[in-house]
Design an enzyme around this catalytic site. Structure first.
Site, PDB file in Angstrom:
ATOM      1  N   THR A  89      44.042  23.280 -47.451  1.00 45.55           N
ATOM      2  CA  THR A  89      43.393  24.254 -48.205  1.00 45.55           C
ATOM      3  C   THR A  89      43.311  25.621 -47.721  1.00 45.55           C
ATOM      4  O   THR A  89      42.887  26.458 -48.437  1.00 45.55           O
ATOM      5  CB  THR A  89      41.701  23.625 -48.562  1.00 45.55           C
ATOM      6  N   ARG A  98      38.843  16.699 -59.902  1.00 47.39           N
ATOM      7  CA  ARG A  98      37.972  15.384 -59.083  1.00 47.39           C
ATOM      8  C   ARG A  98      36.404  15.746 -59.347  1.00 47.39           C
ATOM      9  O   ARG A  98      35.889  14.659 -59.817  1.00 47.39           O
ATOM     10  CB  ARG A  98      37.893  16.040 -57.521  1.00 47.39           C
ATOM     11  N   ASP A 130      47.698  15.225 -44.356  1.00 46.15           N
ATOM     12  CA  ASP A 130      46.519  15.843 -45.039  1.00 46.15           C
ATOM     13  C   ASP A 130      45.877  16.910 -43.972  1.00 46.15           C
ATOM     14  O   ASP A 130      45.854  16.606 -42.885  1.00 46.15           O
ATOM     15  CB  ASP A 130      45.416  15.093 -45.670  1.00 46.15           C
ATOM     16  N   LYS A 188      46.376  17.356 -54.370  1.00 48.20           N
ATOM     17  CA  LYS A 188      47.373  17.228 -53.510  1.00 48.20           C
ATOM     18  C   LYS A 188      48.062  15.889 -52.826  1.00 48.20           C
ATOM     19  O   LYS A 188      48.944  15.633 -52.929  1.00 48.20           O
ATOM     20  CB  LYS A 188      47.103  18.151 -52.285  1.00 48.20           C
ATOM     21  N   THR A 189      46.807  15.142 -52.687  1.00 53.62           N
ATOM     22  CA  THR A 189      47.180  13.744 -52.352  1.00 53.62           C
ATOM     23  C   THR A 189      47.675  12.926 -53.353  1.00 53.62           C
ATOM     24  O   THR A 189      48.612  12.197 -53.199  1.00 53.62           O
ATOM     25  CB  THR A 189      45.591  13.123 -51.833  1.00 53.62           C
TER      26      THR A 189
END
Length: 346
Positions: free
Chosen positions: A164, A223, A115, A70-71
């Protein structure tokens, strides 16, 4: 038993060192971003339209499990639009003054990334409403009968919210976003592409089957795939001359106690609690959390989705239930009414 550091290795929540490592591996353009085909197509259309009109792109809300990018997508949108990028998070914005200070200095068409937007305080969230919809800040001056509202105009900008837990984002907040997009877990082929690309950037030779093995144990999360690659690379440089073969990858991952599905110590505890202590369920998440000493929210957000995706766990109104597949994989004798089934004599 896996150590605490090994447990964090397959957690989507990264440390500061992990974030610094991952920053150098992040794609800079949408074309280089692997997976999420439908999401990328929607974003590309919105980006191209905004660039042709020379306007700020519509606000975007990205939601999905942690570690899916997302980032990275927020930074890519800014790169594609060729505008400035600024970032903050919900827990950081504790007062209205924090938000007004950031937005008053925002530039035309700039991308403003928030975020964990579901963790905004109510007062800050209400101020953000007018900023997103009308591009102005409504500030209350004075108190009591003499109080008045003063509006400060803002430059038109693009807000990108990431969360999330989309269910915790209020309906008025969701309504301010023109694009609401979900990121899904990646399949092994997509993660293999990511691992191969990351290994190339790290100048570490890796065989195709070894890259696939790392991808298979990455829980569908880029990740985690990059984090596992980092550890396998260390093992290869120390014990195998720097080249990652299938044998090297398997040995390194087994040493980290990450099994072939990427399950770590907490995953094992959750499933064995359901299977062994509660006969396969149904059992409530609070009971599971108390049994293994973990927070219910962590189980629901981090561990449970992947176990459900693998087909090991079923979520029902009565509680969590182990599937037939989980009994076979964890090799636990089936239990009926809390008593293990005994083999028949005849």
């Amino acid at each position: 038993m896996a150590t605490e550091s090994n447990s964090r290795l397959v957690s989507a929540v990264g440390s500061d060192d992990d974030r610094m490592f991952e920053t150098g591996l992040r794609p800079q353009r949408l074309a280089d971003f692997t997976g999420q085909t439908r999401l990328k197509e929607n974003l590309q259309i919105a980006i191209d339209a905004a660039r042709k009109r020379g306007e700020a792109m519509d606000h975007v809300l990205l939601y999905g499990p942690p570690g899916l990018g997302k980032t990275t997508l927020g930074q890519i949108i800014a790169q594609e639009l060729e505008v400035a990028f600024s970032q903050t998070s919900g827990p950081v914005l504790q007062k209205k003054l924090d938000l007004s200070g950031i937005l008053s200095g925002i530039r035309y068409r700039q991308v403003f990334f928030i975020d964990e937007i579901h963790r905004l305080l109510p007062d800050v969230e209400e101020m953000l409403y007018s900023a997103l919809e009308d591009f102005q800040l409504d500030i209350l001056i004075g108190t009591g009968p003499g109080a008045r509202t003063h509006s400060i105009p803002l430059q038109k900008f693009t807000a990108i919210g990431a969360t999330t837990r989309q269910g915790l984002v209020s309906a008025p907040m969701r309504g301010r976003f023109g694009l609401v997009l979900r990121l899904n877990h990646y399949d092994t082929a997509e993660l293999k592409t990511i691992v191969t690309r990351s290994a190339r950037l790290l100048e570490t030779p890796v065989d195709e089957d070894a890259a696939e093995e790392v991808a298979r144990r990455a829980r569908g999360t880029p990740r985690i795939a990059n984090r596992l690659l980092r550890r396998v690379r260390d093992y290869a440089q120390v014990r195998a001359g720097g080249h990652i073969t299938m044998d090297v990858a398997q040995t390194a991952l087994d040493l980290l106690e990450v099994d072939r599905y990427g399950l770590d110590e907490i995953d094992q505890k959750i499933m064995r609690t359901v299977l062994e202590k509660f006969g396969g369920g149904p059992v409530g998440v609070n009971t599971i959390a108390a049994s293994i000493g973990e927070e219910p929210e962590t189980i629901e957000e981090v561990y449970e989705p992947y176990l459900i995706q693998l087909g090991f766990l079923h979520r029902s109104p009565r509680g969590r239930i182990a599937t037939e597949r989980s009994w076979d994989y964890f090799e636990v004798p089936r239990r009926f009414g809390g008593i293990a089934r005994q083999p028949e004599l005849f």
